[in-house]
Design a protein around this motif. Structure first.
Motif, PDB file in Angstrom:
ATOM      1  N   PRO A 297      41.047  45.651  13.513  1.00 23.46           N
ATOM      2  CA  PRO A 297      41.385  44.345  14.090  1.00 23.46           C
ATOM      3  C   PRO A 297      41.537  44.470  15.608  1.00 23.46           C
ATOM      4  O   PRO A 297      41.896  45.533  16.102  1.00 23.46           O
ATOM      5  CB  PRO A 297      42.736  44.013  13.438  1.00 23.46           C
ATOM      6  N   THR A 298      41.276  43.442  16.288  1.00 23.94           N
ATOM      7  CA  THR A 298      41.370  43.444  17.733  1.00 23.94           C
ATOM      8  C   THR A 298      42.838  43.441  18.150  1.00 23.94           C
ATOM      9  O   THR A 298      43.628  42.650  17.630  1.00 23.94           O
ATOM     10  CB  THR A 298      40.688  42.193  18.311  1.00 23.94           C
ATOM     11  N   ASP A 299      43.156  44.350  19.045  1.00 23.37           N
ATOM     12  CA  ASP A 299      44.535  44.451  19.540  1.00 23.37           C
ATOM     13  C   ASP A 299      44.702  43.482  20.695  1.00 23.37           C
ATOM     14  O   ASP A 299      44.370  43.765  21.846  1.00 23.37           O
ATOM     15  CB  ASP A 299      44.818  45.895  20.016  1.00 23.37           C
ATOM     16  N   VAL A 300      45.162  42.298  20.418  1.00 27.37           N
ATOM     17  CA  VAL A 300      45.243  41.215  21.403  1.00 27.37           C
ATOM     18  C   VAL A 300      46.211  41.574  22.539  1.00 27.37           C
ATOM     19  O   VAL A 300      45.942  41.313  23.709  1.00 27.37           O
ATOM     20  CB  VAL A 300      45.665  39.892  20.707  1.00 27.37           C
ATOM     21  N   ALA A 301      47.312  42.166  22.132  1.00 25.93           N
ATOM     22  CA  ALA A 301      48.321  42.502  23.154  1.00 25.93           C
ATOM     23  C   ALA A 301      47.725  43.458  24.211  1.00 25.93           C
ATOM     24  O   ALA A 301      47.894  43.277  25.414  1.00 25.93           O
ATOM     25  CB  ALA A 301      49.526  43.146  22.482  1.00 25.93           C
ATOM     26  N   GLU A 302      46.985  44.424  23.661  1.00 23.93           N
ATOM     27  CA  GLU A 302      46.350  45.395  24.566  1.00 23.93           C
ATOM     28  C   GLU A 302      45.355  44.693  25.479  1.00 23.93           C
ATOM     29  O   GLU A 302      45.349  44.914  26.694  1.00 23.93           O
ATOM     30  CB  GLU A 302      45.622  46.461  23.721  1.00 23.93           C
ATOM     31  N   LEU A 303      44.526  43.842  24.893  1.00 21.97           N
ATOM     32  CA  LEU A 303      43.531  43.112  25.683  1.00 21.97           C
ATOM     33  C   LEU A 303      44.203  42.290  26.761  1.00 21.97           C
ATOM     34  O   LEU A 303      43.747  42.221  27.902  1.00 21.97           O
ATOM     35  CB  LEU A 303      42.706  42.189  24.771  1.00 21.97           C
ATOM     36  N   ASN A 304      45.272  41.688  26.428  1.00 15.23           N
ATOM     37  CA  ASN A 304      46.028  40.863  27.360  1.00 15.23           C
ATOM     38  C   ASN A 304      46.448  41.680  28.584  1.00 15.23           C
ATOM     39  O   ASN A 304      46.251  41.296  29.739  1.00 15.23           O
ATOM     40  CB  ASN A 304      47.266  40.319  26.620  1.00 15.23           C
ATOM     41  N   GLU A 305      46.999  42.835  28.252  1.00 15.21           N
ATOM     42  CA  GLU A 305      47.459  43.719  29.325  1.00 15.21           C
ATOM     43  C   GLU A 305      46.287  44.138  30.226  1.00 15.21           C
ATOM     44  O   GLU A 305      46.371  44.136  31.464  1.00 15.21           O
ATOM     45  CB  GLU A 305      48.104  44.946  28.702  1.00 15.21           C
ATOM     46  N   ILE A 306      45.163  44.456  29.527  1.00 17.49           N
ATOM     47  CA  ILE A 306      43.990  44.898  30.277  1.00 17.49           C
ATOM     48  C   ILE A 306      43.504  43.797  31.210  1.00 17.49           C
ATOM     49  O   ILE A 306      43.269  44.026  32.402  1.00 17.49           O
ATOM     50  CB  ILE A 306      42.853  45.313  29.298  1.00 17.49           C
ATOM     51  N   LEU A 307      43.402  42.621  30.711  1.00 25.37           N
ATOM     52  CA  LEU A 307      42.870  41.517  31.522  1.00 25.37           C
ATOM     53  C   LEU A 307      43.787  41.207  32.691  1.00 25.37           C
ATOM     54  O   LEU A 307      43.326  40.940  33.810  1.00 25.37           O
ATOM     55  CB  LEU A 307      42.658  40.278  30.644  1.00 25.37           C
ATOM     56  N   SER A 308      45.099  41.275  32.455  1.00 27.95           N
ATOM     57  CA  SER A 308      46.004  40.982  33.570  1.00 27.95           C
ATOM     58  C   SER A 308      45.883  42.072  34.649  1.00 27.95           C
ATOM     59  O   SER A 308      45.953  41.825  35.851  1.00 27.95           O
ATOM     60  CB  SER A 308      47.443  40.817  33.098  1.00 27.95           C
ATOM     61  N   GLU A 309      45.671  43.294  34.189  1.00 28.23           N
ATOM     62  CA  GLU A 309      45.469  44.397  35.161  1.00 28.23           C
ATOM     63  C   GLU A 309      44.183  44.171  35.964  1.00 28.23           C
ATOM     64  O   GLU A 309      44.142  44.388  37.177  1.00 28.23           O
ATOM     65  CB  GLU A 309      45.372  45.730  34.429  1.00 28.23           C
ATOM     66  N   ILE A 310      43.123  43.711  35.267  1.00 22.31           N
ATOM     67  CA  ILE A 310      41.859  43.426  35.959  1.00 22.31           C
ATOM     68  C   ILE A 310      42.097  42.377  37.032  1.00 22.31           C
ATOM     69  O   ILE A 310      41.645  42.515  38.173  1.00 22.31           O
ATOM     70  CB  ILE A 310      40.786  42.940  34.955  1.00 22.31           C
ATOM     71  N   SER A 311      42.852  41.360  36.674  1.00 18.25           N
ATOM     72  CA  SER A 311      43.139  40.289  37.621  1.00 18.25           C
ATOM     73  C   SER A 311      43.860  40.855  38.842  1.00 18.25           C
ATOM     74  O   SER A 311      43.506  40.582  39.991  1.00 18.25           O
ATOM     75  CB  SER A 311      43.974  39.218  36.914  1.00 18.25           C
ATOM     76  N   GLN A 312      44.871  41.702  38.569  1.00 18.98           N
ATOM     77  CA  GLN A 312      45.652  42.301  39.676  1.00 18.98           C
ATOM     78  C   GLN A 312      44.766  43.109  40.625  1.00 18.98           C
ATOM     79  O   GLN A 312      44.829  42.990  41.844  1.00 18.98           O
ATOM     80  CB  GLN A 312      46.690  43.250  39.099  1.00 18.98           C
ATOM     81  N   GLN A 313      43.910  43.916  40.004  1.00 17.35           N
ATOM     82  CA  GLN A 313      43.062  44.795  40.816  1.00 17.35           C
ATOM     83  C   GLN A 313      42.044  44.002  41.616  1.00 17.35           C
ATOM     84  O   GLN A 313      41.692  44.381  42.732  1.00 17.35           O
ATOM     85  CB  GLN A 313      42.352  45.821  39.929  1.00 17.35           C
ATOM     86  N   SER A 314      41.595  42.848  41.038  1.00 19.00           N
ATOM     87  CA  SER A 314      40.662  42.013  41.784  1.00 19.00           C
ATOM     88  C   SER A 314      41.337  41.447  43.025  1.00 19.00           C
ATOM     89  O   SER A 314      40.769  41.416  44.114  1.00 19.00           O
ATOM     90  CB  SER A 314      40.157  40.862  40.904  1.00 19.00           C
ATOM     91  N   LEU A 315      42.577  41.058  42.849  1.00 18.37           N
ATOM     92  CA  LEU A 315      43.321  40.522  43.995  1.00 18.37           C
ATOM     93  C   LEU A 315      43.506  41.618  45.052  1.00 18.37           C
ATOM     94  O   LEU A 315      43.374  41.397  46.251  1.00 18.37           O
ATOM     95  CB  LEU A 315      44.681  39.978  43.535  1.00 18.37           C
ATOM     96  N   ARG A 316      43.785  42.818  44.560  1.00 20.00           N
ATOM     97  CA  ARG A 316      43.981  43.951  45.493  1.00 20.00           C
ATOM     98  C   ARG A 316      42.695  44.175  46.311  1.00 20.00           C
ATOM     99  O   ARG A 316      42.741  44.395  47.532  1.00 20.00           O
ATOM    100  CB  ARG A 316      44.320  45.193  44.692  1.00 20.00           C
ATOM    101  N   SER A 317      41.547  44.040  45.607  1.00 18.32           N
ATOM    102  CA  SER A 317      40.274  44.208  46.314  1.00 18.32           C
ATOM    103  C   SER A 317      40.145  43.175  47.424  1.00 18.32           C
ATOM    104  O   SER A 317      39.727  43.498  48.540  1.00 18.32           O
ATOM    105  CB  SER A 317      39.095  44.042  45.346  1.00 18.32           C
ATOM    106  N   GLY A 318      40.511  41.950  47.089  1.00 15.98           N
ATOM    107  CA  GLY A 318      40.427  40.901  48.092  1.00 15.98           C
ATOM    108  C   GLY A 318      41.279  41.210  49.315  1.00 15.98           C
ATOM    109  O   GLY A 318      40.861  41.014  50.452  1.00 15.98           O
ATOM    110  N   GLU A 319      42.456  41.779  49.043  1.00 11.34           N
ATOM    111  CA  GLU A 319      43.365  42.115  50.156  1.00 11.34           C
ATOM    112  C   GLU A 319      42.729  43.161  51.073  1.00 11.34           C
ATOM    113  O   GLU A 319      42.797  43.090  52.290  1.00 11.34           O
ATOM    114  CB  GLU A 319      44.683  42.661  49.607  1.00 11.34           C
ATOM    115  N   ILE A 320      42.112  44.121  50.417  1.00 11.58           N
ATOM    116  CA  ILE A 320      41.474  45.203  51.215  1.00 11.58           C
ATOM    117  C   ILE A 320      40.396  44.622  52.117  1.00 11.58           C
ATOM    118  O   ILE A 320      40.302  44.942  53.305  1.00 11.58           O
ATOM    119  CB  ILE A 320      40.886  46.292  50.288  1.00 11.58           C
ATOM    120  N   ILE A 321      39.591  43.731  51.577  1.00 18.48           N
ATOM    121  CA  ILE A 321      38.510  43.137  52.354  1.00 18.48           C
ATOM    122  C   ILE A 321      39.071  42.324  53.508  1.00 18.48           C
ATOM    123  O   ILE A 321      38.572  42.373  54.627  1.00 18.48           O
ATOM    124  CB  ILE A 321      37.611  42.289  51.437  1.00 18.48           C
TER     125      ILE A 321
END
Lengths: 793, 203
Positions: A585-609
């Motif tokens: 079964p898909t681990d939704v909680a894990e996916l949630n965490e992963i996606l929020s981390e992706i979002s955070q890192q994308s923002l971090r990239s924007g800051e660097i630029i």
């Protein structure tokens, strides 16, 4: 020529003694020669005088005979006495005989054979004897009458047997034939056995007919006696030689007679003469006819003895005699020779005495000089005080001493000063032996720098101070033959082992003869300076790293790396999410965490630029007023090392009334560094002229223009400046100018390449003049910003 | 021990990377141990555990290359996969020279990382198996009596003389005794023939 390095005393002594010796020698020698010659000349004169005397004497001796004979002849001719009257004639002849002692007899022979002969008769009954021969009535009568000095008859005798006939006798014949007065050759008289000579004079009658002949017999033995009385030296003799070589007069009269075989007497020829000296000297006269033409002095030697001779002919034609005189030279010169030997001894003695006197005199003259030389030597060694009074001496030496003392005082003073300078010099100073580098002396500072005491250094060499890395250089410092000075910065190992940097100067000191005396080594501790230099170099290297490796490039690389981090995280998380989605079964909680981390890192990239973009614009608010001149000076420090290395001179022209500019100091400095470095690099190859970079600032209104120009090859038109990656530099990244332009523009100015300039390359940028003038030097921010810039490297 | 699970060590100073990679590897079933710096890794890793090291190239303090060098120095054999933000040829060459199995440039695909990791792990397991086999053989040989050991040594030294007769002649015993020993050797070493023993002993 006397060498100048001889002792004065020696020179004086040689001069004085030598000169007086030469003088004595000259006198002795000349007198030796001249006295002998004079004496010989004198002897000749004497001999000549003897000859002349002899001639005179002979003349005097013979002349009365001639006078008497001729007088008798004249008287008879003039009938004063009648020649036929024999008794009257006898009386006249007797008187004549009495007058002249040299007459041995006078006589008259007549043409008719009668004859009267008055003669001396030392052995007879009376002192005089007269022989009469007459013819009376055809009978021949010969009568002998002896008389005393008063003409009184002492005895009378008849001797008619006497065959004598005057007309047959040579004296008669010759006189009659020649009708002149004639002299016979000398012969030995028959009666007296004495040498003699006969003179006869003809008596003529009025018609010129010869009536008879008057004759006079002269004994010339008297001449020999006269010769015997002559004093010619001790052993000199005079003799008379007849034209036939017969010796007719000689001091030893017995030598001149010899007996013929028939018992008659004759003269001895010079060739057989029993006086060997005379024979040797004069036999040539006999060989030459017994007669010499003129006076002839000569010399000869007999049995090792030297003789002088004189030969004189009897003047006039009547008597063909030659006077010959000889004498041993020694008779005249022996005394003088003895004298001369004595003179030589006296001269030697005089020479010795005067020589000793000259030596003493030379010593006396030289003594002040010697004392002076000794004193000078002591003075120069400092053993006596130059001001000490000089003992009495020559004026010249006093003056020399004054000059010398002055020199010595000056020298001592300069030596003292030098010593003082040497000792207290702020630099380390040492004297070392050229070549080996052994220390001669070192001053306090030198000891302080090296850490060794002067006593320790005295046993050391320069190379003992060398840090091992610099040993070869240290060796070269102790110059052996070089005339050049050495200047080096090298490492020195102190006594405590610490290695320090020192600046070394070495100069070889030459003596007057160009021989090397010692090497002067000065040493400075430059460790601190060197360290500071190292720090500056490090700083500049770091800054160069920053501004040259183009700030933006480096920053972009850093930021790019920074950007990779969030991107990696995003990619991994996305992949994980995808992986998880494939699982049941898909681990939704894990996916949630992963996606929020992706979002955070994308923002971090924007800051660097954003930060990347903001980098250039950064500090916009930090634009402040600053003093461009000061900034330029500081900036130049950063590139000075490179410029010096590339042989480039940087000149700045900033007007004194340059207003404050406004901008980010560090950024402006980076622009300047970049432009200067470009210029230096552009000229570092292939430029033969003086490499020159000029930075010129001018202010006009609200703007200031800064020009950076070089006299290098210029910018190739093929290159588009200010575009990234276009570069003319072999090592360049091509980013410098574009970033510079961005920076300048960010600071409110423009940066252009002035392509109207043809002497090289010229870049101009402008900056705004500060709106309000503030005292920048007091502004703390200025320094902070510069420091920040350096730290950022 | 041969079957003890392999650990994947992860050293990266970036939190996000550590977090995302740890999660990804755990999800794939790997045993992951993450460290924020080389120092913290060296502290916890004593060299006893085998595994794979995913190592960030550029880190403050001790960077990836330095850590690699240090591990080589200590003699720890870990298969290293470098990951780097600004990969360059010189850096990768140096890493490979130091014994790294791979060099991945950030960002990289997870599939590639997993593939490289599995390859590395397989290699580790294989070598580990070989080591274990060798160790087992040695253990068996240790069980032989001195006389049996002597016979094995003889066979190894003289592979052409493996008949009982030849061996008996050499050792001064009867061929029968040799036969007896040989049976015991084959039994103890689990081999079927002396040729097999020879191969085992010489490996």
């Amino acid at each position: 020529m006397l060498g100048m390095n001889k002792s004065l005393g020696m020179v004086i002594a040689i001069c004085l003694a030598g000169l007086q010796f030469l003088a004595v020698l000259a006198v002795v020698f000349s007198s030796y020669i001249s006295s002998e010659r004079a004496l010989i000349g004198h002897a000749r004169d004497l001999l000549h005088d003897v000859g002349v005397n002899t001639i005179e004497h002979s003349r005097w001796f013979l002349q009365p005979a001639k006078d008497a004979a001729e007088l008798a002849a004249r008287l008879a001719e003039n009938q004063v006495i009648v020649s036929e009257d024999l008794s009257q004639l006898e009386q006249f002849l007797f008187q004549q005989l009495r007058l002249a002692s040299q007459f041995s007899g006078l006589y008259y022979g007549a043409e008719d054979g009668s004859f009267v002969f008055v003669m001396r008769s030392p052995d007879g009954p009376g002192p005089f004897r007269t022989k009469f021969i007459s013819t009376e009535n055809g009978a021949r009568k010969v009568e002998l009458v002896w008389r005393d000095a008063d003409f009184r008859i002492v005895e009378t005798r008849r001797d008619d047997a006497d065959p004598y006939d005057p007309r047959t006798r040579p004296w008669f014949v010759r006189a009659k034939d020649t009708r002149e007065t004639v002299w016979t050759d000398p012969y030995i008289f028959y009666s007296s056995q004495q040498p003699g000579i006969t003179l006869s004079a003809p008596v003529q009658n009025t018609t010129g007919e010869v009536k008879g002949v008057v004759g006079v017999d002269i004994e010339i033995g008297m001449i020999s006696h006269f010769l015997a009385r002559l004093q010619i030296g001790d052993r000199g003799r005079a003799l008379i030689i007849n034209r036939n070589g017969d010796v007719i007069a000689h001091p030893l009269i017995d030598l001149i007679r010899t007996t013929n075989v028939d018992g008659t007497l004759r003269f001895v020829n010079i060739a057989d003469f029993d006086d060997p000296v005379a024979r040797t000297a004069f036999s040539a006269i006999a060989a030459g006819g017994g007669q010499v033409g003129s006076e002839a002095p000569s010399e000869f030697s007999y049995e090792g003895e030297q003789y002088v001779t004189a030969i004189l002919p009897m003047p006039g034609e009547i008597l063909p005699w030659t006077i010959a005189v000889y004498a041993p030279e020694d008779d005249f010169t022996a005394a003088i020779k003895r004298n001369r030997a004595m003179n030589i001894w006296i001269a030697a003695a005089v020479a010795l005495v005067t020589g000793l006197i000259s030596l003493a005199l030379a010593n006396a003259i030289h003594k002040p000089f010697r004392d002076f030389a000794l004193r000078s030597a002591m003075l120069s060694r400092g053993e006596i005080d130059p001001n000490e009074k000089l003992p009495r001496t020559y004026h010249e030496l006093e003056r020399a001493n004054a000059a010398l003392s002055e020199q010595i005082v000056a020298r001592q003073r300069s030596e003292a000063e030098y010593l003082q300078t040497f000792r207290l010099a702020p630099q380390g100073v040492a004297h070392v032996v050229p070549g080996s580098g052994a220390f001669i002396r070192a001053n306090e500072r030198f000891c302080a720098i090296s850490g060794y005491s002067a006593g320790e250094l005295a046993h050391m060499q320069l190379t003992d101070l060398a840090a091992p890395e610099d040993l070869p250089v240290w060796r070269s410092v102790a110059l052996k033959d070089a005339s050049v000075a050495v200047h080096r910065q090298i490492r020195c190992r102190r006594k405590d082992g610490e290695v320090i940097w020192v600046s070394i100067n070495a100069i070889l000191i030459h003596g007057q003869g160009q021989e090397p005396l010692y090497t002067v080594v000065t040493m400075d501790d430059i460790t601190y300076k060197k360290r500071a230099e190292g720090q500056i170099r490090q700083l500049s290297r770091e800054l160069s790293h920053l501004s040259r490796g183009n700030t933006m490039g480096q920053m972009a690389a850093g930021l790019a790396h920074e950007l990779n981090q969030p991107l990696t995280a995003i990619a991994q998380n996305a992949d994980t999410a995808l992986h998880l989605l494939g699982q049941k079964p898909t681990d939704v909680a894990e996916l949630n965490e992963i996606l929020s981390e992706i979002s955070q890192q994308s923002l971090r990239s924007g800051e660097i630029i954003r930060a990347l973009r903001g980098f250039i614009m950064r500090d916009e608010g930090a634009r402040i007023a600053f003093d461009f001149g000061m900034l330029l000076t500081q900036t130049m420090l950063l590139v000075q090392a490179e410029a010096t290395e590339a042989g480039v001179t940087i000149e700045t022209a900033v007007p004194a009334d340059m207003p404050m500019l406004e901008g980010n100091r560090v950024q402006v400095a980076q622009v300047l560094v970049n432009l200067l470095r470009n210029a230096i690099e552009a000229m570092s190859t292939g430029v033969d002229t003086d490499r020159l970079v000029t930075v010129r600032a001018t202010a006009h209104g609200r703007q200031a223009t800064i020009e950076v120009e070089d006299n290098g090859p210029g910018i190739s038109p093929d290159i588009t400046l200010f575009t990234q990656f276009d570069t003319s530099k072999p090592n360049g990244m091509g980013l410098g100018l574009s970033i510079c332009r961005s920076i300048v523009e960010a600071n409110g100015g423009t940066l252009i390449h002035d392509d109207s300039y043809v002497g090289g390359a010229r870049f101009c940028f402008t900056l705004p003049v500060a709106r309000e003038v503030r005292d920048v030097t007091e502004h703390p921010e200025t320094k902070e910003h510069l420091a920040e810039g350096a730290d950022a490297t | 021990m041969p079957d003890s699970p392999l650990t994947i060590f992860l050293v990266d100073d970036d939190d996000a990377i550590r977090s995302s990679l740890s999660r990804a590897l755990k999800t794939r079933g790997f045993d992951v141990e993450a460290h924020a710096s080389a120092f913290s890794f060296l502290e916890s890793y004593g060299g006893s555990r085998q595994g794979c090291l995913i190592l960030d190239y550029g880190m403050p303090g001790m960077d990836g290359l330095e850590l690699q060098a240090r591990l080589n120095e200590l003699g720890h054999e870990l298969s290293i996969i470098f990951i780097t933000g600004h990969g360059g040829v010189p850096e990768s060459v140096q890493a490979i020279k130091g014994g790294a199995v791979d060099f991945l440039e950030k960002p990289f695909s997870q599939a590639i990382l997993i593939e490289r990791l599995e390859a590395a792990c397989a290699q580790i397991r294989e070598s580990r198996q070989r080591t274990a086999d060798a160790r087992a053989r040695l253990a068996r040989i240790d069980r032989l009596t001195p006389r049996e050991r002597e016979i094995v040594d003889h066979i190894v030294a003289h592979p052409s003389e493996i008949s009982s007769k030849a061996i008996a002649a050499r050792l001064g015993v009867s061929p029968r005794t040799v036969d007896h020993h040989r049976a015991r050797i084959l039994e103890k070493l689990g081999a079927s023939s002396l040729v097999e023993v020879l191969a085992m002993a010489t490996r």
